[in-house]
Design a protein around this motif. Sequence first.
Motif, short mmCIF file in Angstrom:
data_model
loop_
_atom_site.label_atom_id
_atom_site.label_comp_id
_atom_site.label_asym_id
_atom_site.label_seq_id
_atom_site.Cartn_x
_atom_site.Cartn_y
_atom_site.Cartn_z
N GLY A 1 -8.88 -9.34 -13.29
CA GLY A 1 -8.33 -8.59 -12.45
C GLY A 1 -7.85 -9.47 -11.40
O GLY A 1 -6.50 -9.26 -10.41
N GLY A 2 -8.38 -10.51 -10.86
CA GLY A 2 -8.17 -11.56 -9.92
C GLY A 2 -7.08 -12.48 -10.14
O GLY A 2 -6.29 -13.18 -9.24
N VAL A 3 -7.00 -12.80 -11.49
CA VAL A 3 -5.67 -13.66 -11.93
C VAL A 3 -4.30 -13.20 -11.44
O VAL A 3 -3.76 -14.07 -11.04
CB VAL A 3 -5.85 -13.87 -13.69
N PRO A 4 -3.80 -12.31 -11.59
CA PRO A 4 -2.63 -11.53 -11.04
C PRO A 4 -2.46 -12.00 -9.54
O PRO A 4 -1.37 -12.40 -9.20
CB PRO A 4 -2.40 -10.11 -11.44
N LEU A 5 -3.19 -11.63 -8.66
CA LEU A 5 -3.61 -12.12 -7.63
C LEU A 5 -3.12 -13.54 -7.06
O LEU A 5 -2.37 -13.85 -6.23
CB LEU A 5 -4.94 -11.59 -6.83
N LEU A 6 -3.91 -14.35 -7.79
CA LEU A 6 -3.66 -15.77 -7.78
C LEU A 6 -2.38 -16.23 -8.24
O LEU A 6 -1.75 -17.39 -7.64
CB LEU A 6 -4.84 -16.37 -8.30
N ILE A 7 -1.89 -15.80 -9.22
CA ILE A 7 -0.53 -16.11 -9.99
C ILE A 7 0.61 -15.64 -9.19
O ILE A 7 1.53 -16.43 -8.84
CB ILE A 7 -0.45 -15.76 -11.23
N PHE A 8 0.64 -14.32 -8.99
CA PHE A 8 2.03 -13.70 -8.28
C PHE A 8 1.83 -13.33 -6.94
O PHE A 8 2.80 -13.32 -6.36
CB PHE A 8 2.13 -12.49 -9.22
N GLY A 9 0.51 -13.09 -6.37
CA GLY A 9 0.59 -12.40 -5.09
C GLY A 9 0.12 -13.47 -3.81
O GLY A 9 0.59 -13.02 -2.74
N ARG A 10 -0.13 -14.91 -4.18
CA ARG A 10 -0.06 -15.70 -2.82
C ARG A 10 0.88 -15.63 -1.87
O ARG A 10 1.99 -15.92 -2.31
CB ARG A 10 -0.53 -17.00 -3.42
N GLY A 11 0.81 -15.48 -0.69
CA GLY A 11 1.70 -15.56 0.30
C GLY A 11 2.60 -14.31 0.43
O GLY A 11 3.61 -14.20 0.95
N LEU A 12 2.30 -13.19 -0.38
CA LEU A 12 3.13 -11.82 -0.36
C LEU A 12 2.45 -10.66 -0.05
O LEU A 12 3.13 -9.71 -0.27
CB LEU A 12 3.78 -11.87 -2.00
N ALA A 13 1.25 -10.79 0.12
CA ALA A 13 0.46 -9.47 0.43
C ALA A 13 0.62 -9.13 2.04
O ALA A 13 1.02 -9.97 2.64
CB ALA A 13 -1.22 -9.71 0.29
N PRO A 14 0.42 -7.90 2.26
CA PRO A 14 0.82 -7.31 3.63
C PRO A 14 -0.58 -7.86 4.79
O PRO A 14 -1.77 -8.20 3.92
CB PRO A 14 0.78 -5.94 3.61
N SER A 15 -0.03 -8.08 5.78
CA SER A 15 -1.15 -8.41 6.82
C SER A 15 -1.42 -7.49 7.68
O SER A 15 -0.37 -6.72 8.21
CB SER A 15 -0.94 -9.91 7.28
N ILE A 16 -2.44 -7.39 8.53
CA ILE A 16 -2.63 -6.47 9.69
C ILE A 16 -3.17 -7.29 10.92
O ILE A 16 -4.19 -8.14 10.67
CB ILE A 16 -3.71 -5.31 9.41
N LYS A 17 -2.55 -7.27 11.97
CA LYS A 17 -2.81 -8.07 13.03
C LYS A 17 -3.38 -7.06 14.25
O LYS A 17 -4.01 -7.49 15.12
CB LYS A 17 -1.78 -8.78 13.53
N GLU A 18 -2.57 -6.02 14.40
CA GLU A 18 -2.92 -4.79 15.26
C GLU A 18 -4.09 -3.66 14.85
O GLU A 18 -4.45 -3.69 13.98
CB GLU A 18 -1.88 -4.30 15.67
N LYS A 19 -4.73 -3.16 15.99
CA LYS A 19 -5.59 -2.10 15.87
C LYS A 19 -4.68 -0.59 15.54
O LYS A 19 -3.66 -0.44 16.20
CB LYS A 19 -6.42 -1.71 17.05
N PRO A 20 -5.20 0.33 14.56
CA PRO A 20 -4.56 1.49 14.35
C PRO A 20 -4.48 2.15 15.76
O PRO A 20 -5.35 2.11 16.57
CB PRO A 20 -5.62 2.13 13.18
N SER A 21 -3.47 3.06 15.77
CA SER A 21 -3.29 3.75 17.03
C SER A 21 -3.94 5.04 16.88
O SER A 21 -4.05 5.75 18.09
CB SER A 21 -1.83 4.04 17.22
N HIS A 22 -4.28 5.51 15.70
CA HIS A 22 -5.04 6.72 15.48
C HIS A 22 -6.70 6.45 15.00
O HIS A 22 -6.63 5.61 14.27
CB HIS A 22 -4.30 7.64 14.46
N GLY A 23 -7.57 7.28 15.48
CA GLY A 23 -8.91 7.12 14.98
C GLY A 23 -8.92 7.56 13.60
O GLY A 23 -7.92 8.31 13.15
N PHE A 24 -9.95 7.19 12.96
CA PHE A 24 -9.83 7.39 11.62
C PHE A 24 -9.76 8.98 10.94
O PHE A 24 -8.81 9.32 10.15
CB PHE A 24 -11.35 6.88 10.93
#
Length: 409
Positions: free
Chosen positions: A194-217
Amino acid sequence: MERQSDMQESQSLNLEAREEPLSRADRRRSLIAVIACITVVGIGLGSSIPLLALLMERRQIPALLIGLNTAMPAIATFMLTPFIPRLLRRVPVIPFLLACVAVSALAMPCYYIFQNVWLWFPIRFVNGLAITGLFVVSEFWVNSLADEKNRGKLMGLYGTILSCGFAAGPALLYLAGADGALPFLLIGSLVLAGGVPLLIFGRGLAPSIKEKPSHGFLTFLLVAPAATLAGLIYGATETNIFNMLPIYALRSGMGEQAAAFVLTIFAAGNIAFQFPIGLIADRIDRRAVLLVCAAGGFLGILAIPFTTFSMPLFALVLFVFGGVVVGLYTVGLTLLGQRFRGADLAAANAAFVMMYSTGALVGPPLSGFAMDLWNPHGLIVAMGSLCGIYLIVAGWRYAKASPEAQGAL
């Protein structure tokens, strides 16, 4: 409404946030990566669950101990999901998913190496942590790729392919058998793939998170109660169907083969309806679609006792019920993606999975207790009560929201 455009780009697994929106081709590659990954993992999970149950039954492990062991992934979900948004601020999405894939794959031979059932508890707990990470982050990834024209379609596609993966799991187990190391090695290798598609197709294309959530869990229950609670109701319903409905069918006079077949019928409805429901949710008010799915689930449950005299009629009702009620999951996730972005979306997805696990834990004991009080129709009362309460919540939120307040669920 535009999709969050902060994406990861890199030439290695230490990816830096990307500023420009993805092209259509990159979106397609990104979607292939995440769906292929989670589908392969789903096949492995769909085969490992019955394999472990079968082996424990062969060894005459008490049913209580089997049930407690089976509950370990749900416990892992409760412990991990609140921390996933925080983890994703420190670890990029693809390395996080690859680590989860590796842990889950390594867990499989560990079951074979360590035969003591008590050792299976920590192994299954750790495996549950990895599986939780895979599902929460993959759903967040797909939701991040969508825009308001295709969000329901993408979530429906994700759910349909994943359901097909789960359905293929038992077939893999049938081919591999349950003896010796082969099934463990085969399932572990499949999960690792299951990790193979991530390495072949997904590199550089995944979403990133930089900020904290504005709502508690847990505040998502207050901010978006109908969308979030949809996960709880579907978790309780699906788990009750797979665990309690065969018992209900037997006690209603059906044969053992018919009782076992009900699971296939329900799963077929899941597969057949998710994508069409997603398409509909892209064309009309998603709040209305969620309300219709809730009403359909409630009426479908109430119809079950009146169809047990005829297997074709029972199968038809269960097929439609399985298809409509799965819309709670698909549309619930779609509404969360419509309303939230970035860290808030990751936290909302985590809360949704937490609610699903809560329903999966609470549903069977509640239904079992109800069946003891009224055999066998206590199951219908318990499931119908849950869906009825949710129908009131969804109807209240729909009536309260203005026509312009999209995503107010």
